[in-house]
Design a protein around this motif. Structure first.
Motif, PDB file in Angstrom:
ATOM      1  N   GLY A  28       0.767  -1.242   0.000  1.00  0.00           N
ATOM      2  CA  GLY A  28       0.000   0.000   0.000  1.00  0.00           C
ATOM      3  C   GLY A  28       0.793   1.283   0.000  1.00  0.00           C
ATOM      4  N   ALA A  29       2.117   1.208   0.125  1.00  0.00           N
ATOM      5  CA  ALA A  29       2.927   2.427   0.064  1.00  0.00           C
ATOM      6  C   ALA A  29       2.859   3.018  -1.346  1.00  0.00           C
ATOM      7  CB  ALA A  29       4.370   2.128   0.453  1.00  0.00           C
ATOM      8  N   ARG A  30       3.214   4.298  -1.477  1.00  0.00           N
ATOM      9  CA  ARG A  30       3.057   4.969  -2.768  1.00  0.00           C
ATOM     10  C   ARG A  30       4.356   5.574  -3.305  1.00  0.00           C
ATOM     11  NH1 ARG A  30      -1.727   5.917  -0.008  1.00  0.00           N
ATOM     12  NH2 ARG A  30      -3.643   5.436  -1.158  1.00  0.00           N
ATOM     13  N   LEU A  31       5.474   5.359  -2.639  1.00  0.00           N
ATOM     14  CA  LEU A  31       6.723   5.954  -3.089  1.00  0.00           C
ATOM     15  C   LEU A  31       7.237   5.254  -4.339  1.00  0.00           C
ATOM     16  CD1 LEU A  31       8.712   6.547   0.233  1.00  0.00           C
ATOM     17  CD2 LEU A  31       7.210   8.113  -1.000  1.00  0.00           C
ATOM     18  N   SER A  32       7.647   6.039  -5.326  1.00  0.00           N
ATOM     19  CA  SER A  32       8.235   5.490  -6.547  1.00  0.00           C
ATOM     20  C   SER A  32       9.665   5.042  -6.259  1.00  0.00           C
ATOM     21  CB  SER A  32       8.242   6.547  -7.645  1.00  0.00           C
ATOM     22  OG  SER A  32       9.128   7.604  -7.295  1.00  0.00           O
ATOM     23  N   ASP A  33      10.261   4.300  -7.187  1.00  0.00           N
ATOM     24  CA  ASP A  33      11.648   3.870  -7.016  1.00  0.00           C
ATOM     25  C   ASP A  33      12.569   5.078  -6.892  1.00  0.00           C
ATOM     26  OD1 ASP A  33      10.834   1.270  -7.098  1.00  0.00           O
ATOM     27  OD2 ASP A  33      11.658   0.808  -9.081  1.00  0.00           O
TER      28      ASP A  33
ATOM     29  N   LEU B 270      15.263   8.892  -0.762  1.00  0.00           N
ATOM     30  CA  LEU B 270      15.063   8.756   0.682  1.00  0.00           C
ATOM     31  C   LEU B 270      16.222   7.984   1.320  1.00  0.00           C
ATOM     32  CD1 LEU B 270      13.244   9.064   3.194  1.00  0.00           C
ATOM     33  CD2 LEU B 270      12.159   6.900   2.556  1.00  0.00           C
ATOM     34  N   ILE B 271      16.618   6.888   0.698  1.00  0.00           N
ATOM     35  CA  ILE B 271      17.709   6.077   1.232  1.00  0.00           C
ATOM     36  C   ILE B 271      19.016   6.850   1.246  1.00  0.00           C
ATOM     37  CG2 ILE B 271      19.109   4.002   0.822  1.00  0.00           C
ATOM     38  CD1 ILE B 271      16.592   2.697  -0.315  1.00  0.00           C
ATOM     39  N   ALA B 272      19.224   7.641   0.197  1.00  0.00           N
ATOM     40  CA  ALA B 272      20.463   8.416   0.098  1.00  0.00           C
ATOM     41  C   ALA B 272      20.575   9.457   1.211  1.00  0.00           C
ATOM     42  CB  ALA B 272      20.533   9.100  -1.263  1.00  0.00           C
ATOM     43  N   ASN B 273      19.435   9.862   1.767  1.00  0.00           N
ATOM     44  CA  ASN B 273      19.440  10.918   2.790  1.00  0.00           C
ATOM     45  C   ASN B 273      19.009  10.425   4.164  1.00  0.00           C
ATOM     46  OD1 ASN B 273      20.129  13.317   1.092  1.00  0.00           O
ATOM     47  ND2 ASN B 273      18.256  12.709   0.018  1.00  0.00           N
ATOM     48  N   LEU B 274      19.019   9.108   4.379  1.00  0.00           N
ATOM     49  CA  LEU B 274      18.645   8.582   5.692  1.00  0.00           C
ATOM     50  C   LEU B 274      19.581   9.147   6.757  1.00  0.00           C
ATOM     51  CD1 LEU B 274      17.758   4.802   5.204  1.00  0.00           C
ATOM     52  CD2 LEU B 274      16.250   6.667   5.873  1.00  0.00           C
ATOM     53  N   GLY B 275      19.003   9.550   7.866  1.00  0.00           N
ATOM     54  CA  GLY B 275      19.792  10.134   8.932  1.00  0.00           C
ATOM     55  C   GLY B 275      19.899  11.638   8.831  1.00  0.00           C
ATOM     56  N   GLN B 276      19.519  12.176   7.682  1.00  0.00           N
ATOM     57  CA  GLN B 276      19.605  13.616   7.471  1.00  0.00           C
ATOM     58  C   GLN B 276      18.231  14.265   7.386  1.00  0.00           C
ATOM     59  OE1 GLN B 276      22.148  14.424   4.084  1.00  0.00           O
ATOM     60  NE2 GLN B 276      23.385  12.616   4.509  1.00  0.00           N
ATOM     61  N   GLN B 277      17.182  13.443   7.526  1.00  0.00           N
ATOM     62  CA  GLN B 277      15.830  13.982   7.438  1.00  0.00           C
ATOM     63  C   GLN B 277      14.903  13.195   8.340  1.00  0.00           C
ATOM     64  OE1 GLN B 277      15.643  12.693   3.141  1.00  0.00           O
ATOM     65  NE2 GLN B 277      13.585  12.058   3.724  1.00  0.00           N
ATOM     66  N   SER B 278      13.825  13.835   8.750  1.00  0.00           N
ATOM     67  CA  SER B 278      12.844  13.144   9.590  1.00  0.00           C
ATOM     68  C   SER B 278      11.911  12.331   8.710  1.00  0.00           C
ATOM     69  CB  SER B 278      12.043  14.163  10.405  1.00  0.00           C
ATOM     70  OG  SER B 278      11.406  15.096   9.548  1.00  0.00           O
ATOM     71  N   LEU B 279      11.511  11.189   9.210  1.00  0.00           N
ATOM     72  CA  LEU B 279      10.620  10.296   8.458  1.00  0.00           C
ATOM     73  C   LEU B 279       9.195  10.553   8.940  1.00  0.00           C
ATOM     74  CD1 LEU B 279      12.866   7.115   8.810  1.00  0.00           C
ATOM     75  CD2 LEU B 279      12.695   8.630   6.822  1.00  0.00           C
ATOM     76  N   ILE B 280       8.514  11.414   8.219  1.00  0.00           N
ATOM     77  CA  ILE B 280       7.195  11.866   8.669  1.00  0.00           C
ATOM     78  C   ILE B 280       6.094  10.880   8.295  1.00  0.00           C
ATOM     79  CG2 ILE B 280       5.490  13.718   8.486  1.00  0.00           C
ATOM     80  CD1 ILE B 280       7.828  15.626   7.901  1.00  0.00           C
ATOM     81  N   SER B 281       6.044  10.497   7.032  1.00  0.00           N
ATOM     82  CA  SER B 281       4.941   9.643   6.583  1.00  0.00           C
ATOM     83  C   SER B 281       5.217   8.178   6.884  1.00  0.00           C
ATOM     84  CB  SER B 281       4.717   9.815   5.081  1.00  0.00           C
ATOM     85  OG  SER B 281       5.766   9.199   4.346  1.00  0.00           O
ATOM     86  N   ARG B 282       4.144   7.397   6.959  1.00  0.00           N
ATOM     87  CA  ARG B 282       4.276   5.955   7.191  1.00  0.00           C
ATOM     88  C   ARG B 282       5.022   5.298   6.027  1.00  0.00           C
ATOM     89  NH1 ARG B 282       2.790   2.077  10.478  1.00  0.00           N
ATOM     90  NH2 ARG B 282       2.154   0.018   9.727  1.00  0.00           N
ATOM     91  N   ASP B 283       4.785   5.764   4.810  1.00  0.00           N
ATOM     92  CA  ASP B 283       5.494   5.209   3.655  1.00  0.00           C
ATOM     93  C   ASP B 283       7.005   5.357   3.828  1.00  0.00           C
ATOM     94  OD1 ASP B 283       3.026   4.714   2.641  1.00  0.00           O
ATOM     95  OD2 ASP B 283       3.188   6.037   0.905  1.00  0.00           O
ATOM     96  N   GLU B 284       7.436   6.524   4.253  1.00  0.00           N
ATOM     97  CA  GLU B 284       8.867   6.777   4.454  1.00  0.00           C
ATOM     98  C   GLU B 284       9.421   5.883   5.557  1.00  0.00           C
ATOM     99  OE1 GLU B 284       9.105  11.511   3.225  1.00  0.00           O
ATOM    100  OE2 GLU B 284       8.628  10.922   5.287  1.00  0.00           O
ATOM    101  N   GLN B 285       8.651   5.708   6.623  1.00  0.00           N
ATOM    102  CA  GLN B 285       9.088   4.876   7.739  1.00  0.00           C
ATOM    103  C   GLN B 285       9.233   3.408   7.307  1.00  0.00           C
ATOM    104  OE1 GLN B 285       5.944   5.713  10.513  1.00  0.00           O
ATOM    105  NE2 GLN B 285       6.737   7.762  11.011  1.00  0.00           N
TER     106      GLN B 285
ATOM    107  N   TYR C 155      11.265   2.317  12.513  1.00  0.00           N
ATOM    108  CA  TYR C 155      11.005   3.745  12.365  1.00  0.00           C
ATOM    109  C   TYR C 155       9.525   4.110  12.486  1.00  0.00           C
ATOM    110  CZ  TYR C 155      15.798   3.769  10.685  1.00  0.00           C
ATOM    111  OH  TYR C 155      17.157   3.610  10.592  1.00  0.00           O
ATOM    112  N   SER C 156       8.677   3.120  12.695  1.00  0.00           N
ATOM    113  CA  SER C 156       7.242   3.367  12.758  1.00  0.00           C
ATOM    114  C   SER C 156       6.772   3.446  14.201  1.00  0.00           C
ATOM    115  CB  SER C 156       6.491   2.256  12.020  1.00  0.00           C
ATOM    116  OG  SER C 156       5.104   2.430  12.141  1.00  0.00           O
ATOM    117  N   SER C 157       6.450   4.641  14.657  1.00  0.00           N
ATOM    118  CA  SER C 157       5.984   4.810  16.033  1.00  0.00           C
ATOM    119  C   SER C 157       4.651   4.101  16.258  1.00  0.00           C
ATOM    120  CB  SER C 157       5.848   6.303  16.350  1.00  0.00           C
ATOM    121  OG  SER C 157       4.975   6.934  15.413  1.00  0.00           O
TER     122      SER C 157
END
Length: 346
Positions: A55-60, A66-81, A117-119
């Motif tokens: 059910g996630a909607r992130l494209s490749d 997102l992976i390239a910037n892990l640790g440098q940004q907050s993971l707000i959406s469930r898809d990102e988490q 990463y999913s609260s």
């Protein structure tokens, strides 16, 4: 679980996969950096596909960024988490599969990392479910259309998990049945149990890769099995339901699921063969810099003269000559003008 009818097609599929498994080392003649690039692309495809199946909607492309910037940004959406957790688990499996025992405790640990990463999932990470989680169908508005499949009860889950994990681990020692069949049986049984409150689908695909690596199919990280499943999502669920609906019978019908599973592995293998052949043709007919430019285009989706210069250290004049030839050969397409010019694969 032992009464598996081996049809002619199942036998042929296993033979084809084992033949490729045996010749992988001989086929694996690409330079290490080229193989690393193939694996990186396949990993991004796997993360994107496996999370989108649920059910996630992130494209490749979004997954890659997102992976390239892990640790440098907050993971707000469930898809990102979900993507971040899946990426971390895949990295763990690829780097440490030999030292990861196939036990319930380690499956729980992998589940913990998957939902790290999913609260929303904090309370049940790494723990078997405490509430029923029957599989339901939903309409486009998210309204439940009813139960599609009844999973194991929370009470029965620990015993059923103990049985299937122990049985699968024993097959890796006894080789009573072919390991591809054992892995297929584990996956369909695991998803019928649905042992965790959430994350079962994603976890099943990660465990599939882990078991395939343990069974000696070393080429698996270089071609995305998850993307094959995403492309055949309806058939995937249909095959699961056909077999799962018979699991409580004296003689379950394993064939629907095993055929889908083995055919998906075959497609994964064929896709990798095609990629390897394409790589060899490019390596034998194109200058080294041209091959590198095409690889960068595959990896990033687009390339610029400045980006190529930074990645390769080559002079701009040489880069422009190679880009001109690749464009004329219709291997790249030029977009924009002047400083806004970029190139993509044709």
């Amino acid at each position: 679980m032992r009464n598996i009818a081996i049809t002619q097609e199942i036998l042929l599929l296993i033979s084809e996969l084992d033949e490729f498994k045996g010749t992988w080392k001989a086929l694996n003649t690409l330079a290490p950096d080229r193989l690393a690039a193939l694996r990186k692309i396949a990993t991004i495809e796997s993360i994107g596909s496996s999370t989108r199946i649920e059910g996630a909607r992130l494209s490749d492309r979004e997954v890659k960024d997102l992976i390239a910037n892990l640790g440098q940004q907050s993971l707000i959406s469930r898809d990102e988490q979900e993507v971040a957790g899946y990426a971390e688990v895949m990295d763990l499996v690829f780097s440490s599969w030999e030292s990861i025992p196939f036990t319930e405790n380690y499956i729980k640990q992998i589940h913990t990392i998957l939902l790290k990463y999913s609260s929303k999932d904090e309370r049940h990470r790494g723990e078997y479910k405490k509430f029923p989680n029957n599989v339901q169908a939903f309409d486009v508005d998210g309204k439940s259309l009813g139960v599609v499949f009844e999973t194991a009860s929370p009470f029965d889950t620990p015993q059923q998990m103990s049985e299937i994990v122990t049985w699968t681990a024993e097959q890796f020692v006894s080789r009573e049945i072919h390991l591809l069949l054992a892995i297929g049986v584990f996956v369909v049984a695991f998803l019928a149990i649905h042992p965790f409150q959430d994350g079962n689908g994603r976890l099943s695909r990660i465990l599939t890769v882990l078991l395939l690596l343990k069974a000696g199919y070393a080429y698996v990280p270089y071609s995305s099995l998850e993307s094959i499943i995403e492309e055949n999502k309806d058939r995937y669920y249909l095959a699961l339901r056909k077999t799962q609906g018979t699991l409580n019978q004296d003689e379950p019908d394993w064939e629907p699921w095993l055929l889908f599973f083995l055919r998906a592995l075959q497609r994964q293998k064929v896709r990798l063969q095609t990629k390897l052949e394409s790589e060899r043709i490019m390596a034998s007919t194109l200058p080294t810099l041209s091959v590198r430019i095409l690889e960068l285009a595959k990896e990033h989706g687009r390339v610029t003269t400045q980006g190529i210069e930074k990645a390769t250290g080559e002079s701009r004049s040489t880069i422009k000559a190679r880009l001109k030839q690749l464009t004329e050969d219709r291997l790249l397409v030029r977009y924009g003008k002047g400083r806004s010019t970029w190139y993509g694969l044709s």
